[in-house]
Each structure stands twice: as structure tokens, then as C-alpha cells.
Design a protein around this motif. Structure first.
Motif, mmCIF file in Angstrom:
data_model
loop_
_atom_site.group_PDB
_atom_site.id
_atom_site.type_symbol
_atom_site.label_atom_id
_atom_site.label_comp_id
_atom_site.label_asym_id
_atom_site.label_seq_id
_atom_site.Cartn_x
_atom_site.Cartn_y
_atom_site.Cartn_z
ATOM 1 N N ALA A 104 111.979 -4.117 14.833
ATOM 2 C CA ALA A 104 111.333 -2.904 15.827
ATOM 3 C C ALA A 104 110.331 -4.015 16.747
ATOM 4 C CB ALA A 104 110.487 -2.051 14.927
ATOM 5 N N GLY A 105 109.573 -4.744 15.842
ATOM 6 C CA GLY A 105 108.510 -5.955 16.540
ATOM 7 C C GLY A 105 109.294 -6.581 17.559
ATOM 8 N N TYR A 150 102.054 -7.545 24.353
ATOM 9 C CA TYR A 150 103.111 -8.295 23.722
ATOM 10 C C TYR A 150 102.590 -8.881 22.350
ATOM 11 C CZ TYR A 150 105.863 -12.455 23.088
ATOM 12 O OH TYR A 150 106.506 -13.641 22.653
ATOM 13 N N ALA A 151 101.534 -9.370 22.354
ATOM 14 C CA ALA A 151 101.116 -10.284 21.195
ATOM 15 C C ALA A 151 101.103 -9.512 20.119
ATOM 16 C CB ALA A 151 99.613 -10.852 21.419
ATOM 17 N N ALA A 152 100.492 -8.045 20.148
ATOM 18 C CA ALA A 152 100.362 -7.025 19.018
ATOM 19 C C ALA A 152 102.095 -6.938 18.582
ATOM 20 C CB ALA A 152 99.818 -5.981 19.226
ATOM 21 N N SER A 153 103.154 -6.737 19.479
ATOM 22 C CA SER A 153 104.295 -6.512 19.243
ATOM 23 C C SER A 153 105.047 -7.436 18.532
ATOM 24 C CB SER A 153 105.028 -5.939 20.489
ATOM 25 O OG SER A 153 104.433 -4.837 21.181
ATOM 26 N N PHE A 154 104.861 -8.753 19.211
ATOM 27 C CA PHE A 154 105.484 -10.079 18.523
ATOM 28 C C PHE A 154 104.826 -10.101 17.093
ATOM 29 C CE2 PHE A 154 105.910 -14.701 18.093
ATOM 30 C CZ PHE A 154 107.238 -14.679 18.488
ATOM 31 N N ALA A 155 103.588 -9.908 16.973
ATOM 32 C CA ALA A 155 103.137 -10.026 15.596
ATOM 33 C C ALA A 155 103.734 -9.158 14.578
ATOM 34 C CB ALA A 155 101.563 -9.441 15.742
ATOM 35 N N LEU A 156 104.269 -8.215 14.989
ATOM 36 C CA LEU A 156 104.890 -7.336 14.170
ATOM 37 C C LEU A 156 106.296 -8.044 13.484
ATOM 38 C CD1 LEU A 156 104.934 -3.582 15.375
ATOM 39 C CD2 LEU A 156 103.912 -4.374 13.219
ATOM 40 N N LEU A 157 106.837 -8.646 14.649
ATOM 41 C CA LEU A 157 108.258 -9.455 14.421
ATOM 42 C C LEU A 157 107.644 -10.518 13.218
ATOM 43 C CD1 LEU A 157 111.013 -10.799 16.740
ATOM 44 C CD2 LEU A 157 109.834 -12.412 15.296
#
Length: 236
Positions: A104-105, A150-157
Motif C-alpha cells: 500500500a505504501g 510522497y515522504a509519508a507514503s514512502f515511509a509506509l513502504l
């Protein structure tokens, strides 16, 4: 009497498939990201005036088009990498939420990059008589999606992969903890929406996370046999 197909002998089932080489999409994502940064190295800062942004768009239209093309292109190998990571973790027997969080991330991060590219491309096409306020608004949308978003989403990954790698011993402990630090920086970076000082965390996550992802792609085992072999070597 009709007979049913005989049960397969033990061990005759198909081998679990972990997907294509993980390094391939990760390195493609890395190359496109670096090329984008080089192409857009002189982009006005988020605190620049609308007039400055509009002037830059008029003077650097070609660079903006090339940069947004590269940024949009980087979203696709990131999506592929997220899917391969998800499949790799499932093949390794991971059924906890970490594998789904990783997927999801990655998809969310790719979507943020695509949005940032589209807003940037639209901003680069503004006519000379466009409103500076419109130029600033498009630049803000491009920054927010490609920066804190992007940073928050990539943080999930990264978080999904790092936590799973730590708990299931799929990654060296230092690598997993570094990933958790990068994930924390990505989440804290969303505070750039209320304080400009936190915007510095976006490039930390973009470049630090990029290096971490490349290293993780090289270190992540493909099979449980590799994990057992690594554990055995560590305890020998």
C-alpha cells in the motif's frame, strides 16, 4: 465407478514464486529519480513568490517538461518494486500486515509522484499573462504531493518492510532500525504543512530512503532456506 484425480504426492507441488529480480525495478526507480533531481535542480523553493515561479516556468519550460516526464516515469518502477516486495514477503511466509503495508505504501508513494509530475507539468505550461497566484498554487500542489505526501507514503513502504525484516529476521538488525528511522522521518515530515522547518525531512527520506531501498533489495532473501542459512552462519 468414477474416480477422482489422485492426490499429489508430497513435495510435488509447484514451487512458490517470489517474482522477478527485485533489484531491477529498484535500480530503474533510482536512476529515474536521480535524473529528475538533476533536471530540476534549479526549481524555485517552496517559499518563492508566485512571480518568481511564473518567471522560472517561462524561462525553463523544456527542463520542466523533461523533469516531469522523468518523475512520472519513476512512479512505474516503484509500483512494480512494491508489488515484487509484497510477493517476496508472501513467498517467505509473511502473513502479517507488514507485507500489505509495504504494498500500500509503495502504491501510494507512486501515486504521489504521478500527481506531483502532473501538477508540475501544468505549471510549466502557464502562459506569460497567467496569474502569479495560479503559478504558486500549482507549484505548491506539486511540492506537497512530491514532498510531504510522497515522504509519508514512502515511509509506509519502508516501515512495513523494516518491521517485517526485523521481526522475521529477514534483514540485518542495523538495516531494519535504519529503515524505521527513515520511516519516522517521513511521518514527521508531514508537519511541513504546519511548519516550513520540517520540509527538510522530505529530501532526507527521498535520498536516504532510496539508498536504503537499494540495499534492502540486495539483502532481502528470496527463500526461507536463505534465511535459515543466514541464521546458521550468524550462530556458528
Amino acid at each position: 465407478m468414477n474416480t477422482q484425480t489422485a492426490a499429489r504426492p508430497a513435495g510435488s507441488g509447484r514451487r512458490p514464486q517470489s517474482g522477478p529480480p527485485l533489484l531491477l525495478p529498484v535500480l530503474a526507480f533510482t536512476a529515474l529519480t536521480v535524473a529528475y533531481v538533476v533536471a530540476n535542480r534549479s526549481t524555485p523553493h517552496p517559499d518563492a513568490s508566485g512571480a518568481d515561479v511564473l518567471r522560472y516556468a517561462q524561462d525553463h519550460g523544456t527542463a520542466i517538461k523533461i523533469g516531469t516526464f522523468l518523475l512520472l516515469g519513476s512512479a512505474f518502477p516503484l509500483t512494480v518494486a512494491a508489488c515484487v516486495l509484497y510477493r517476496r514477503l508472501r513467498a517467505l511466509g509473511i502473513t502479517a500486515p507488514g507485507s500489505a503495508i509495504t504494498l500500500a505504501g509503495g502504491i501510494l508513494a507512486a501515486g504521489m509522484l504521478a500527481l506531483s509530475a502532473m501538477f508540475g507539468w501544468a505549471g510549466g505550461r502557464l502562459p506569460a499573462d497567467a496569474s502569479p497566484a495560479l503559478a504558486r498554487a500549482l507549484a505548491d500542489l506539486s511540492f506537497l504531493s512530491g514532498g510531504p505526501g510522497y515522504a509519508a507514503s514512502f515511509a509506509l513502504l519502508v516501515a512495513g518492510l523494516a518491521v517485517t525484516g526485523l521481526l522475521a529476521r529477514l534483514l540485518p538488525r542495523p538495516m531494519a532500525w535504519i529503515g524505521l528511522a527513515i520511516a519516522l522521518a517521513g511521518m514527521v515530515g508531514t508537519l511541513a504543512l504546519v511548519g516550513s522547518g520540517f520540509a527538510v525531512l522530505a529530501p532526507v527520506v527521498r535520498f536516504g530512503g532510496l539508498l536504503w531501498l537499494v540495499a534492502t533489495a540486495a539483502l532481502l532473501p528470496r527463500t526461507r532456506h536463505e534465511v535459515r542459512a543466514r541464521d546458521g552462519a550468524a550462530t556458528a
